[in-house]
Design a protein around this motif. Structure first.
Motif, PDB file in Angstrom:
ATOM      1  N   THR A 309       0.959  -1.223  -0.099  1.00  0.00           N
ATOM      2  CA  THR A 309      -0.215   0.090  -0.169  1.00  0.00           C
ATOM      3  C   THR A 309       0.866   1.173  -0.121  1.00  0.00           C
ATOM      4  O   THR A 309       2.162   1.290   0.101  1.00  0.00           O
ATOM      5  N   ASP A 327      -2.680  -1.594  -3.243  1.00  0.00           N
ATOM      6  CA  ASP A 327      -3.569  -0.387  -2.966  1.00  0.00           C
ATOM      7  C   ASP A 327      -2.674   0.868  -3.380  1.00  0.00           C
ATOM      8  O   ASP A 327      -1.823   1.092  -2.950  1.00  0.00           O
ATOM      9  N   ARG A 328      -3.152   1.448  -4.475  1.00  0.00           N
ATOM     10  CA  ARG A 328      -2.472   2.667  -5.030  1.00  0.00           C
ATOM     11  C   ARG A 328      -3.433   3.660  -5.594  1.00  0.00           C
ATOM     12  O   ARG A 328      -4.044   3.460  -6.313  1.00  0.00           O
ATOM     13  N   ASP A 329      -3.236   5.098  -4.856  1.00  0.00           N
ATOM     14  CA  ASP A 329      -4.233   6.024  -5.132  1.00  0.00           C
ATOM     15  C   ASP A 329      -5.778   5.476  -5.420  1.00  0.00           C
ATOM     16  O   ASP A 329      -6.238   5.193  -4.457  1.00  0.00           O
ATOM     17  N   ASN A 330      -6.361   5.667  -6.679  1.00  0.00           N
ATOM     18  CA  ASN A 330      -7.542   5.169  -6.756  1.00  0.00           C
ATOM     19  C   ASN A 330      -7.715   3.749  -7.260  1.00  0.00           C
ATOM     20  O   ASN A 330      -8.827   3.448  -7.987  1.00  0.00           O
ATOM     21  N   VAL A 331      -6.950   2.784  -7.010  1.00  0.00           N
ATOM     22  CA  VAL A 331      -7.062   1.672  -7.722  1.00  0.00           C
ATOM     23  C   VAL A 331      -6.609   0.714  -6.500  1.00  0.00           C
ATOM     24  O   VAL A 331      -5.580   0.788  -5.853  1.00  0.00           O
TER      25      VAL A 331
END
Length: 352
Positions: A309, A327-331
């Motif tokens: 993350t 988990d990265r930004d909006n994805v």
């Protein structure tokens, strides 16, 4: 340090199998993929600068990454960054960089190296590179560093060398494409195959002679601008002419045609960090074989996962095995590890 030693650092790839961390705007070489405090390109530059003068390390990349490189490598001057106005595979960009180096120093020997690989034993890497430099200063040959295979990997190309050659540096018999599993097993069993890591060593003289012989049109095309290289007129010539070069890899363009190609079996630990699975292999694991980057985790009945993350986000997992969780930004990506090669296809569909 030897002023004749140069490096061409390849930093133009996108690394789409590391989505959603690696993106076209900010690919994996500019990320700290292993949580070490240094990005992959920073690690590679530091490693090469142990044997090569910093000012002799040139970075080949797409023009959109210029500012990222200047930010991550503040010791690099703008003239050390070679900007490609279009993506044309490895043969044109290596020829372009080699001509620039030759014009600067006709006695140069150089290593061409990816910027996004992981090499742990840097002492052995430098020793292998020194051995290769010495060989290429003495001999009019092209060299590659091959990696001793540890399993039947179908994701790498292979280098076949002469079984009867007992010398440390061996004559290359042929380059082999990425095999299927049965073929890869045969390669491993025959004990005269190495993984092709894409690390090449040669003198400016030798590699340019090979281009002139095996790629005469491409060689002539770039020689039209030779007088402009390393001057203020270079950028205009490259902008107009680089996109017209053939899209072809250096392997196809010269290495598979030349008869003077040699390989040194490397003695350093290497990983191409091409997929989440290869990254998982390099990371420390907990008692249930989970690898965690950045995240705080609460795990039950969870094994063999890689979890990453931004920041220290808490990730709670129960009943998940052999998965990639990123988990990265909006994805948010939750994907089976055994299907990791399909991530590239998913990205292309999403970006349509």
């Amino acid at each position: 340090m030897n002023k004749n030693y140069y490096a061409i650092l390849m930093a133009g790839g996108v690394g789409s199998r590391f989505w959603p961390v690696s993106t076209t705007d900010f690919p994996k070489q500019f990320h700290d993929m292993l949580g070490t405090g240094e990005t992959l390109i920073q690690k590679t530059f530091t490693r090469l600068s142990q044997i090569i003068p910093k000012e002799n390390i040139l970075i080949l990349t797409n023009e959109v990454y210029n500012n990222i490189i200047l930010e991550q490598l503040p010791m690099v001057k703008q003239e050390q960054i070679i900007l490609e106005p279009a993506m044309r595979n490895t043969a044109p960009c290596i020829l372009y960089a080699s001509l620039k180096i030759k014009k600067q120093n006709p006695d140069a020997v150089m290593v061409v190296a990816p910027s996004d690989h992981w090499i742990e034993d840097e002492v052995q890497f430098c020793a292998n590179l020194q051995h290769a430099f010495d060989f290429c200063e003495r001999e009019d040959n092209l060299m590659t560093l091959g990696i001793l295979p540890t399993f039947a990997n179908t994701g790498y190309g292979y280098i076949e060398f002469d079984k009867l050659d007992s010398r440390p540096i061996k004559k290359v018999k042929q380059f082999r494409e990425k095999p299927d599993y049965a073929t890869a097993r045969k390669f491993i069993q025959s004990r005269n195959f190495l993984w092709n890591a894409g690390i090449f060593v040669w003198s400016a003289k030798s590699v340019l002679e090979a281009y002139e012989e095996f790629q005469p049109e491409m060689f002539a095309h770039f020689m039209n601008g030779y007088n402009f290289f390393n001057t203020e007129n270079e950028a205009a010539f490259i902008h107009d002419n680089y996109p017209l070069a053939e899209n072809i890899s250096v392997d196809y363009a010269i290495l598979e045609k030349a008869q003077n190609v040699y390989v040194l079996p490397a003695t350093f630990d290497w990983n191409d960090l091409g997929t989440w699975g290869s990254l998982y292999d390099k990371l420390p694991k907990d008692s249930q074989e989970n690898a965690v980057i950045n995240a705080s985790v609460f795990l039950e009945n969870a094994t063999n996962n890689i979890i990453r993350t931004d920041g220290k986000k808490l990730v709670v997992i129960d009943g998940l095995n052999d998965y990639i969780v990123v988990d990265r930004d909006n994805v948010l990506l939750i994907y089976p590890k055994d299907k990791e090669q399909d991530i590239k296809k998913i990205v292309s569909k999403i970006n349509k």
